[in-house]
Write an enzyme that holds these catalytic residues in place. Structure first.
Site, PDB file in Angstrom:
ATOM      1  N   GLU A 115      -3.570   7.500  -4.034  1.00  0.00           N
ATOM      2  CA  GLU A 115      -3.461   6.259  -3.273  1.00  0.00           C
ATOM      3  C   GLU A 115      -3.333   5.072  -4.220  1.00  0.00           C
ATOM      4  O   GLU A 115      -4.072   4.981  -5.197  1.00  0.00           O
ATOM      5  CB  GLU A 115      -4.701   6.079  -2.390  1.00  0.00           C
ATOM      6  CG  GLU A 115      -4.609   4.881  -1.463  1.00  0.00           C
ATOM      7  CD  GLU A 115      -5.913   4.636  -0.718  1.00  0.00           C
ATOM      8  OE1 GLU A 115      -5.974   4.942   0.482  1.00  0.00           O
ATOM      9  OE2 GLU A 115      -6.866   4.134  -1.338  1.00  0.00           O
ATOM     10  N   TYR A 129       0.853  -1.198   0.000  1.00  0.00           N
ATOM     11  CA  TYR A 129       0.000   0.000   0.000  1.00  0.00           C
ATOM     12  C   TYR A 129       0.879   1.235   0.000  1.00  0.00           C
ATOM     13  O   TYR A 129       1.819   1.327   0.788  1.00  0.00           O
ATOM     14  CB  TYR A 129      -0.884  -0.003   1.256  1.00  0.00           C
ATOM     15  CG  TYR A 129      -1.643   1.300   1.483  1.00  0.00           C
ATOM     16  CD1 TYR A 129      -2.967   1.435   1.076  1.00  0.00           C
ATOM     17  CD2 TYR A 129      -1.024   2.390   2.092  1.00  0.00           C
ATOM     18  CE1 TYR A 129      -3.651   2.616   1.273  1.00  0.00           C
ATOM     19  CE2 TYR A 129      -1.709   3.581   2.293  1.00  0.00           C
ATOM     20  CZ  TYR A 129      -3.025   3.685   1.880  1.00  0.00           C
ATOM     21  OH  TYR A 129      -3.703   4.861   2.069  1.00  0.00           O
TER      22      TYR A 129
END
Ligand code: GDP
Ligand code: MN
Length: 380
Positions: free
Chosen positions: A190, A101
């Protein structure tokens, strides 16, 4: 402005961040053609401005064109967290060895951009942050210093990436993501998951990209990415007419001039036992055309059962507003009752104009509280 995954990936691509090949499709036939063109396994991905698509069944692996077509048929029209799927991104499928991530956002408290990185990607990042905060590496970038390459290394070593090939690729992506964030005036970039393939290649498998609305004038190409069909009709009209409009979930439509007055009007509606359906801010001007535009937008919201018009005349003269209301009522068919409170500059003149014209659905009240009570009553 939130971008769809495929649009965010387009920006990623421009800044050099590796992404898979893909095609946009709006029908099962287009999905089939896209899969044919891409060849091999593909992923059929719902394009909606919300997360958790995988969990909701909006992301499916397809063996080939037939499969892609039937998955497309199932996913198109699906409701994901209140967003109806109208577009699909058909992407060459990736083999996944690991899911990481990576994100970049603003830490408003620190007044700095904040990188977050963890090896525990793919799933809800909120869960990782809540249950294992030590697994989430955080790093601020000082806007005056700008991005420095040692920061990427710190982020990567800090989260325990040991493979040298991965370290190099991720360091580059971190730098590119910062360039994309600054270059596009983003509020959020993101990548979840940032994957490593079995061959050791790192790439962005998903994208969440939010661009600052206030900077869109500098990015006409990104501004064009806005999908007007994703907004309800009254929000579209508000944008086109440059009216400040916010949708809420009650039944009283609220119109006022100035942000402070509008906010207190919302409170007074709540105090009177009602709930605002939306609000429009006429701003400081509030000329007749502005009132017509705002009333049209508020009236178009099907949840509105009564409209509360709260005007304090300062720069905005109440007689001008009254003329605007009457002009709007002449031009539009508004069936809902409208309660008006006018006070301040030329208030008497304004009230007189309204009372003389006396349209049957117009009610004039002397104070803000009485007007709110009346509007709540009429909306019930
Ligand atoms: P989200 O659920 O909205 O965050 O959508 P993502 O694009 O992140 O996809 C959700 C999950 O689907 C990913 O975490 C992967 O596990 C899986 N997925 C997406 N694309 C691929 C792919 O190309 N290959 C494989 N094997 N899985 C994928
Ligand atoms: Mn994701």
């Amino acid at each position: 402005m939130d971008l769809y995954e495929y649009q965010g990936k387009e920006l990623f691509r421009r800044f050099g961040i590796p992404v898979s090949d893909g095609r946009l499709a709006t029908s099962p036939e287009e999905a089939r053609t896209a899969a044919q063109e891409l060849g091999g396994q593909v992923v059929v991905k719902a394009q909606v401005l919300t997360g958790g698509r995988g969990k909701a069944g909006g992301i499916k692996l397809a063996e080939g064109p037939d499969d892609a077509e039937s998955h497309a048929l199932a996913i198109l029209g699906m409701d994901i967290n209140g967003h109806v799927v109208r577009k699909l991104w058909i992407e060459s499928a990736s083999d996944i060895a690991r899911e990481y991530y990576l994100s970049l956002t603003f830490d408003r408290g620190e007044k700095k951009a904040l990188f977050m990185f963890t090896k525990e990607g793919g799933i809800d990042i909120e869960e990782v942050a809540a249950e294992r905060p030590e697994a989430l590496a955080r790093l601020h970038v000082d806007p005056f210093e700008g991005f420095q390459t040692y920061q990427a290394r710190r982020l990567i070593y800090g989260s325990g990436i040991e493979d040298e090939g991965e370290q190099k690729q991720i360091a580059k992506i971190v730098e590119q993501l910062y360039a994309a964030f600054v270059g596009a005036d983003a509020m959020l970039c993101e990548v979840n998951p940032l994957i490593v393939t079995p061959e050791g290649q790192v790439k962005a498998l998903d994208s969440k990209f939010t661009v600052d609305d206030n900077a869109l004038y500098r990015h006409p190409d990104i501004a064009e990415m806005r999908d007007l069909e994703a907004y309800p009709p009254e929000e579209r009209a508000a944008r086109e007419k440059d009216v400040t409009y916010v949708k809420l979930d009650g039944e009283v439509g609220v119109l006022g001039n100035g942000a402070g007055l509008v906010m207190s009007t919302l409170d007074v509606v709540a105090l009177a036992g009602g709930r605002p359906a939306n609000f429009c801010d006429l701003g400081g001007g509030g000329d007749a055309q502005g009132v017509v535009d705002a009333l049209e937008i508020i009236g178009a919201d099907p949840q509105v059962k009564a409209i509360l018009f709260n005007i304090f005349g300062g720069i905005t003269r109440c007689d001008e507003v009254a003329r605007g209301i009457l002009q709007a009522l002449g031009q539009l068919t508004i069936d809902e009752p409208i309660v008006v409170r006018l006070d301040g500059t030329n208030a008497e003149e304004g009230r007189r104009l309204l009372q003389e014209a006396a349209p049957p659905n117009l009610h004039v009240e002397p104070t803000m509280l009485e007007a709110a009570k009346r509007a709540v009553e009429l909306a019930a």
